[in-house]
Design an enzyme around this catalytic site. Structure first.
Site, PDB file in Angstrom:
ATOM      1  CB  ILE A   1      47.330  36.264  38.212  1.00  0.00           C
ATOM      2  CG1 ILE A   1      48.220  35.144  37.673  1.00  0.00           C
ATOM      3  CG2 ILE A   1      45.913  36.103  37.663  1.00  0.00           C
ATOM      4  CD1 ILE A   1      47.766  33.753  38.049  1.00  0.00           C
ATOM      5  N   PRO A   2      46.803  39.773  37.486  1.00  0.00           N
ATOM      6  CG  PRO A   2      46.537  41.096  35.579  1.00  0.00           C
ATOM      7  CD  PRO A   2      46.972  39.722  36.028  1.00  0.00           C
ATOM      8  CB  CYS A   3      42.853  39.504  40.915  1.00  0.00           C
ATOM      9  SG  CYS A   3      44.012  39.535  42.279  1.00  0.00           S
ATOM     10  CG  HIS A   4      45.813  44.897  40.678  1.00  0.00           C
ATOM     11  ND1 HIS A   4      46.668  43.847  40.429  1.00  0.00           N
ATOM     12  CD2 HIS A   4      46.204  45.904  39.870  1.00  0.00           C
ATOM     13  CE1 HIS A   4      47.554  44.226  39.512  1.00  0.00           C
ATOM     14  NE2 HIS A   4      47.293  45.465  39.148  1.00  0.00           N
TER      15      HIS A   4
END
Length: 184
Positions: free
Chosen positions: A140-143
């Site tokens: 889950i690409p919070c970056h």
DNA sequence: AATGACAGTCCCA
DNA sequence: TGGGACTGTCATT
């Protein structure tokens, strides 16, 4: 419902599985309905070596390994294992996490844009907190959510990881097949 | 029940 | 450049 959809003391026993990568050993934790949490290398007690025996479906583990290794290359995983986000997070946080999943490889947005997209343009800070509460970073690409000023912002696994992941995606993915590159 | 802290951002001086 | 308000959430007081 308000917050953590009840802790349902029905000990939904989680099982850890090791995911070996060139960046180190990740630990994937599964409930009986899917991946609940992804631990980065060296993140405390939860990263202790998991037992070899588990009852996690082989297909889930296979998909997780493929997804983690691919994402670490800065590329887009073909498929993800089923994710189980039912046991943690508030409604708002879940909406943030869901929105994160629509961000594509190499594509970034800001906390402010995320907040606006969710209908609470003032809640930029809350979006940051929600990102920090994301139990499955990387997949889950919070970056891909960065600050409007410095273009980076914080990261629960440390800003160095965030920077590294963004750099790899920048190299591996074409951010914008849009127009021809302008001067810079 | 109130306060403080947190992966932000805009406004106003 | 610096301070304050705003938002969601939770641990502490």
């Amino acid at each position: 419902m308000k917050k953590t959809a009840t802790k349902s003391r029905g000990k939904a026993k989680l099982q850890p599985v090791a995911i070996h990568t060139p960046d180190g050993r990740f630990i994937a934790w599964y409930s009986n309905t899917g991946l609940t949490r992804l631990i980065f290398p060296g993140q405390g007690a939860l990263s202790a070596r998991p037992p070899k025996d588990n009852t996690v479906p082989g297909e889930w583990v296979g998909r997780t390994k493929e997804a983690v290794r691919t994402a670490l290359l800065g590329e887009t995983p073909r498929t993800l294992p089923p994710l189980d986000l039912s046991t943690v997070g508030t409604d708002f946080q879940k909406r943030v996490w869901q929105a994160l999943r629509s961000l594509r490889c190499g594509q970034t947005t800001t906390y402010g844009e995320m907040a606006a997209a969710l209908g609470s343009p003032q809640a930029t800070r809350a979006v940051g907190i929600a990102c920090g509460a994301n139990p499955i970073p990387l997949l889950i690409p919070c970056h891909r959510v960065v600050t409007s000023d410095t273009g980076l912002g914080g990261y629960s696994m440390g800003p160095a990881w965030k920077k590294k992941l963004l750099e790899r995606e920048r190299a591996a993915c074409k951010p914008k097949p849009k127009m021809k590159p302008r001067r810079r």
